[in-house]
Design an enzyme around this catalytic site. Sequence first.
Site, PDB file in Angstrom:
ATOM      1  N   ASN A 176     -10.467  -0.245  -0.921  1.00 49.80           N
ATOM      2  CA  ASN A 176      -8.784  -0.342  -0.525  1.00 49.80           C
ATOM      3  C   ASN A 176      -8.216  -0.764  -1.930  1.00 49.80           C
ATOM      4  O   ASN A 176      -8.380  -2.007  -2.271  1.00 49.80           O
ATOM      5  CB  ASN A 176      -8.462  -1.024   0.440  1.00 49.80           C
ATOM      6  CG  ASN A 176      -6.903  -0.964   0.704  1.00 49.80           C
ATOM      7  OD1 ASN A 176      -5.987  -0.402  -0.239  1.00 49.80           O
ATOM      8  ND2 ASN A 176      -6.447  -1.436   1.901  1.00 49.80           N
ATOM      9  N   CYS A 185       0.709  -1.231  -0.209  1.00 46.87           N
ATOM     10  CA  CYS A 185      -0.108  -0.090  -0.021  1.00 46.87           C
ATOM     11  C   CYS A 185       0.816   1.192   0.030  1.00 46.87           C
ATOM     12  O   CYS A 185       0.206   2.270  -0.329  1.00 46.87           O
ATOM     13  CB  CYS A 185      -0.909   0.007   1.176  1.00 46.87           C
ATOM     14  SG  CYS A 185      -2.057  -1.436   1.023  1.00 46.87           S
ATOM     15  N   HIS A 187      -3.772   7.012   2.106  1.00 48.18           N
ATOM     16  CA  HIS A 187      -4.063   5.844   1.576  1.00 48.18           C
ATOM     17  C   HIS A 187      -5.259   5.386   2.158  1.00 48.18           C
ATOM     18  O   HIS A 187      -5.795   5.594   3.444  1.00 48.18           O
ATOM     19  CB  HIS A 187      -2.963   4.763   2.125  1.00 48.18           C
ATOM     20  CG  HIS A 187      -3.354   3.202   1.969  1.00 48.18           C
ATOM     21  ND1 HIS A 187      -3.890   2.800   0.542  1.00 48.18           N
ATOM     22  CD2 HIS A 187      -3.528   2.322   2.802  1.00 48.18           C
ATOM     23  CE1 HIS A 187      -4.285   1.710   0.793  1.00 48.18           C
ATOM     24  NE2 HIS A 187      -3.912   1.222   1.682  1.00 48.18           N
TER      25      HIS A 187
HETATM   26  O1  UT7 Z   1      -4.181  -1.476   3.199  1.00 45.43           O
HETATM   27  C1  UT7 Z   1      -3.418  -2.442   3.855  1.00 45.43           C
HETATM   28  C2  UT7 Z   1      -3.649  -2.106   5.406  1.00 45.43           C
HETATM   29  N1  UT7 Z   1      -4.993  -2.914   5.908  1.00 45.43           N
HETATM   30  C3  UT7 Z   1      -5.805  -2.164   6.716  1.00 45.43           C
HETATM   31  O2  UT7 Z   1      -5.103  -1.111   6.983  1.00 45.43           O
HETATM   32  C4  UT7 Z   1      -6.709  -2.869   7.250  1.00 45.43           C
HETATM   33  C5  UT7 Z   1      -6.565  -2.629   9.131  1.00 45.43           C
HETATM   34  N2  UT7 Z   1      -7.775  -3.185   9.659  1.00 45.43           N
HETATM   35  C6  UT7 Z   1      -8.812  -2.902   9.679  1.00 45.43           C
HETATM   36  O3  UT7 Z   1      -9.414  -2.016   8.890  1.00 45.43           O
HETATM   37  C7  UT7 Z   1      -9.922  -3.447  10.748  1.00 45.43           C
HETATM   38  O4  UT7 Z   1      -9.233  -4.431  11.487  1.00 45.43           O
HETATM   39  C8  UT7 Z   1     -10.836  -4.617  10.049  1.00 45.43           C
HETATM   40  C9  UT7 Z   1     -11.920  -3.501   9.129  1.00 45.43           C
HETATM   41  C10 UT7 Z   1     -10.340  -5.445   8.957  1.00 45.43           C
HETATM   42  C11 UT7 Z   1     -11.907  -5.064  11.160  1.00 45.43           C
HETATM   43  O5  UT7 Z   1     -12.374  -4.182  11.842  1.00 45.43           O
HETATM   44  P1  UT7 Z   1     -12.529  -4.592  13.478  1.00 45.43           P
HETATM   45  O6  UT7 Z   1     -13.126  -3.532  13.879  1.00 45.43           O
HETATM   46  O7  UT7 Z   1     -10.847  -4.784  13.794  1.00 45.43           O
HETATM   47  O8  UT7 Z   1     -13.190  -5.814  13.481  1.00 45.43           O
HETATM   48  P2  UT7 Z   1     -12.963  -7.203  14.211  1.00 45.43           P
HETATM   49  O9  UT7 Z   1     -11.900  -8.039  13.079  1.00 45.43           O
HETATM   50  O10 UT7 Z   1     -12.448  -7.105  15.688  1.00 45.43           O
HETATM   51  O11 UT7 Z   1     -14.314  -7.967  14.193  1.00 45.43           O
HETATM   52  C12 UT7 Z   1     -15.450  -7.785  15.107  1.00 45.43           C
HETATM   53  C13 UT7 Z   1     -16.530  -8.529  14.652  1.00 45.43           C
HETATM   54  C14 UT7 Z   1     -16.128 -10.104  14.830  1.00 45.43           C
HETATM   55  O12 UT7 Z   1     -17.168 -10.518  15.591  1.00 45.43           O
HETATM   56  P3  UT7 Z   1     -17.208 -10.995  16.937  1.00 45.43           P
HETATM   57  O13 UT7 Z   1     -16.024 -12.050  16.986  1.00 45.43           O
HETATM   58  O14 UT7 Z   1     -17.249  -9.790  18.008  1.00 45.43           O
HETATM   59  O15 UT7 Z   1     -18.582 -11.715  17.256  1.00 45.43           O
HETATM   60  C15 UT7 Z   1     -16.031 -10.520  13.340  1.00 45.43           C
HETATM   61  O16 UT7 Z   1     -16.312 -11.752  13.279  1.00 45.43           O
HETATM   62  O17 UT7 Z   1     -17.105  -8.252  13.285  1.00 45.43           O
HETATM   63  C16 UT7 Z   1     -16.981  -9.715  12.665  1.00 45.43           C
HETATM   64  N3  UT7 Z   1     -16.752  -9.192  11.320  1.00 45.43           N
HETATM   65  C17 UT7 Z   1     -17.870  -9.199  10.393  1.00 45.43           C
HETATM   66  N4  UT7 Z   1     -18.871  -9.044  10.542  1.00 45.43           N
HETATM   67  C18 UT7 Z   1     -19.895  -8.862   9.343  1.00 45.43           C
HETATM   68  C19 UT7 Z   1     -15.549  -9.404  10.539  1.00 45.43           C
HETATM   69  N5  UT7 Z   1     -15.707  -9.013   9.324  1.00 45.43           N
HETATM   70  C20 UT7 Z   1     -17.163  -9.100   9.063  1.00 45.43           C
HETATM   71  C21 UT7 Z   1     -18.087  -8.745   8.005  1.00 45.43           C
HETATM   72  N6  UT7 Z   1     -19.262  -8.612   8.163  1.00 45.43           N
HETATM   73  N7  UT7 Z   1     -17.515  -8.565   6.795  1.00 45.43           N
END
Ligand code: UT7
Length: 333
Positions: A288, A118, A258
């Site tokens: 992204n 990225c 980004h």
């Molecule tokens: O460009 C390269 C660099 N990449 C990035 O900058 C990405 C950085 N990371 C992020 O943007 C975030 O960490 C994410 C968007 C990937 C995830 O957001 P989060 O707030 O960290 O969510 P999480 O992974 O902690 O998940 C929270 C909940 C989980 O459920 P439980 O365990 O709390 O019941 C996940 O299973 O959200 C659930 N979940 C979803 N639910 C619906 C994860 N993905 C999804 C989804 N739809 N697509």
Amino acid sequence: MNRRLAAPVGITGTGQCFPPRVVTNDDLSKIMETNDEWIRTRTGIRERRWVEPGTGASQLGAPALQMALDNRGIKASELDLILVTTVTPDTLFPATACRIQDMVGATNAFGFDLNAACSGFLYALTTAASLVAAGGVKRVGVVGVDIMSTIINLEDRATSVLFGDGAGAVIVERVEEGLGILDFHHRVDGSGGCFLYMPAGGSLKPATAETVAAKEHYIHQAGSEVFKNAVREMADNSRMLMDRNGFTGEDLKLFVPHQANIRIMDAAAKRLELDPSRMMVNIDRFANTTTATIPTALHQAFGEKRMAKGDLVALAAFGAGFTWGATLLRWAY
Ligand code: UT7
């Protein structure tokens, strides 16, 4: 320490290319366990573009470069170098830059690919500008292109909803004194590599039937680890670069981060004490697109007249590697 180039060099033309197929959050909710509300509130994404299968990076990269050439008003044969940044090249070799050279007819150029995920566009911009400033080349076409839909695992909902396909391109050459790139700060920290990577397909773990079955040719991401680091480095580096050049958020016409997650972008803007209207946002429409987010955002911002000649613009990125960086420039045309 400021990183001043040996001569004023900047961007003199921009272009972009996105595939026509729009994939909305509702479309994704039909093929995986997700929903529009989760994706929008956690990431800021409403829709993304995905190519039709069989489309390679060069097929978006070449039209983007041609548009940048047309907007600059020069011919492809006037380029000395084509620098392509991508994590999804057409083939591992030859470089996608070679294919794009052939497609646009850049008959006097050499070319190569650069991989910094990225942060690729910022690294490529600095590399191109440094070569121009040193006098080795006169004009460079920098292309940031990624076809992320080819490396996402649709069974991994936390990662696959984040990415889109696209290409952005800029022309880099000498500009008037006082314009162009003022300063930059780039870093890598390889100890973060395990948090965002593709496990197989390289020399360490060549492709086998087993690696395919184990889905090791897709992106693997530890989202929250990447999130934490991205917030810190994007915010700290943008602020540090402004401070060491004696600028405040007030001086900045446009901040172009980004586009990985609106929450990461908002945190960086806050650290710059920036009015939100001065941050370029297109993650809602394109998601992204990895290395393509900044050049496409620049192209759109210029088209929307959000910056003009002489305006101060800050760019910031964070990605796999970990790689990160920020660049400060005065828009040159
Ligand atoms: O460009 C390269 C660099 N990449 C990035 O900058 C990405 C950085 N990371 C992020 O943007 C975030 O960490 C994410 C968007 C990937 C995830 O957001 P989060 O707030 O960290 O969510 P999480 O992974 O902690 O998940 C929270 C909940 C989980 O459920 P439980 O365990 O709390 O019941 C996940 O299973 O959200 C659930 N979940 C979803 N639910 C619906 C994860 N993905 C999804 C989804 N739809 N697509």
